[in-house]
Scaffold this motif. Structure first.
Motif, PDB file in Angstrom:
ATOM      1  N   LEU A   1      43.879  75.646 -35.899  1.00  0.00           N
ATOM      2  CA  LEU A   1      43.538  75.319 -34.525  1.00  0.00           C
ATOM      3  C   LEU A   1      42.552  74.153 -34.547  1.00  0.00           C
ATOM      4  O   LEU A   1      41.588  74.164 -35.308  1.00  0.00           O
ATOM      5  N   ILE A   2      42.806  73.144 -33.723  1.00  0.00           N
ATOM      6  CA  ILE A   2      41.893  72.013 -33.647  1.00  0.00           C
ATOM      7  C   ILE A   2      40.608  72.484 -32.967  1.00  0.00           C
ATOM      8  O   ILE A   2      40.663  73.087 -31.886  1.00  0.00           O
ATOM      9  N   PRO A   3      39.441  72.228 -33.572  1.00  0.00           N
ATOM     10  CA  PRO A   3      38.176  72.717 -32.998  1.00  0.00           C
ATOM     11  C   PRO A   3      37.958  72.245 -31.565  1.00  0.00           C
ATOM     12  O   PRO A   3      38.340  71.136 -31.191  1.00  0.00           O
ATOM     13  N   LYS A   4      37.327  73.101 -30.771  1.00  0.00           N
ATOM     14  CA  LYS A   4      37.056  72.771 -29.369  1.00  0.00           C
ATOM     15  C   LYS A   4      36.181  71.531 -29.232  1.00  0.00           C
ATOM     16  O   LYS A   4      36.313  70.769 -28.269  1.00  0.00           O
ATOM     17  N   SER A   5      35.297  71.306 -30.193  1.00  0.00           N
ATOM     18  CA  SER A   5      34.426  70.133 -30.126  1.00  0.00           C
ATOM     19  C   SER A   5      35.237  68.841 -30.176  1.00  0.00           C
ATOM     20  O   SER A   5      34.905  67.855 -29.505  1.00  0.00           O
TER      21      SER A   5
END
Length: 264
Positions: A45-49
């Protein structure tokens, strides 16, 4: 009513809604010159940041842009992002919340991330390029709205036919033979999520199309009989005057007009 099969390749591309439009060359050059290249593995999952502060451009691979819903029977919308596309434009000017959105790496992929602030600064440094970003953002949003309406108001059968057509167009398939091969492998679960339907319903529809001689599977890839698209309208919402899904409303956003507005 106009039929989608009679459109030129360019107009076929404008009639698709399941896939974002390919990034324009000048925007692609800006992304490659100012972005950071990242390699990701399937399942990450691509980090939310990253999602919050950057534009995400897909170089190679496959990613799913997932939006959570409030319907527990259909908990998510899934957009499939193929190479040379941006994932979203909703973060262009503001730090919007990402709590209901996530990006999953569906296959080993390579992405380029570009800081949102660099794009915002274009309003001072290159107003024409900034305007093209804004134009594409409007177009992206309009396409996403059409997709949401289509998914919520169409039958499962219509959704499957439209998706099969759109994926052929997105991969630049030439409609010159009776059977056309979809050059990407998607699982049943992935297709069901994209169409917002159950796996059981998808299996029933695929089985029916096989019996009708409209679909076959060879070496893990689907081949589609073009007769399946004979009644398909250029507009997923069935507009009689449709010439592709790029709405006439977009004609108001002419480049010159937008530049003048931003310089007021």
């Amino acid at each position: 009513m106009a039929r989608v099969m009679s459109l030129s390749p360019e107009m076929k591309g404008k009639s698709t809604i399941f896939f974002p439009d390919i990034v324009k060359p000048d925007i692609m050059s800006f992304i490659k010159e100012n972005g950071e290249l990242i390699t990701l593995s399937k399942g990450e999952l691509i980090p939310k940041s990253i999602l919050l502060n950057n534009f995400i451009y897909l170089n190679t691979g496959l990613i799913f842009y997932i939006k959570r819903t409030n319907n527990y029977t259909k908990p998510k919308f899934v957009n499939v992002i193929i190479p040379h596309r941006l994932t979203d434009y909703h973060l262009l000017l503001e730090n919007n919340c990402t709590c209901c959105k996530s990006i999953k790496v569906a296959r080993d992929s390579q992405i380029t991330i570009v800081e949102k602030s660099l794009i915002k600064n274009l309003i001072k440094e290159d107003i024409e390029l900034f305007t093209r970003f804004m134009f594409d953002a409007n177009y992206f949003t309009e396409r996403q709205t059409a997709l949401a309406i289509f998914l919520l108001t169409s039958s499962p059968e219509d959704k499957l036919i439209k998706f099969l057509f759109d994926i052929l167009v997105a991969f630049k398939t030439e409609f010159i033979s009776m059977w056309l091969t979809i050059d990407i492998k998607l699982t049943r679960e992935e297709i069901a999520d994209i169409l917002h339907i159950s796996i059981i319903k998808l299996d029933l529809m695929l089985g029916s199309l096989k019996k009708q001689g409209m679909l076959k599977k060879e070496k893990g890839l689907f081949s589609i009989n073009t007769a399946l698209f004979s009644e398909l309208s250029p507009c997923p919402l069935g507009r009689e005057d449709a010439q592709g899904c790029k709405s006439n409303n977009m004609l108001k956003f002419k480049m010159k007009n937008m530049i003048e507005i931003n310089n007021v």
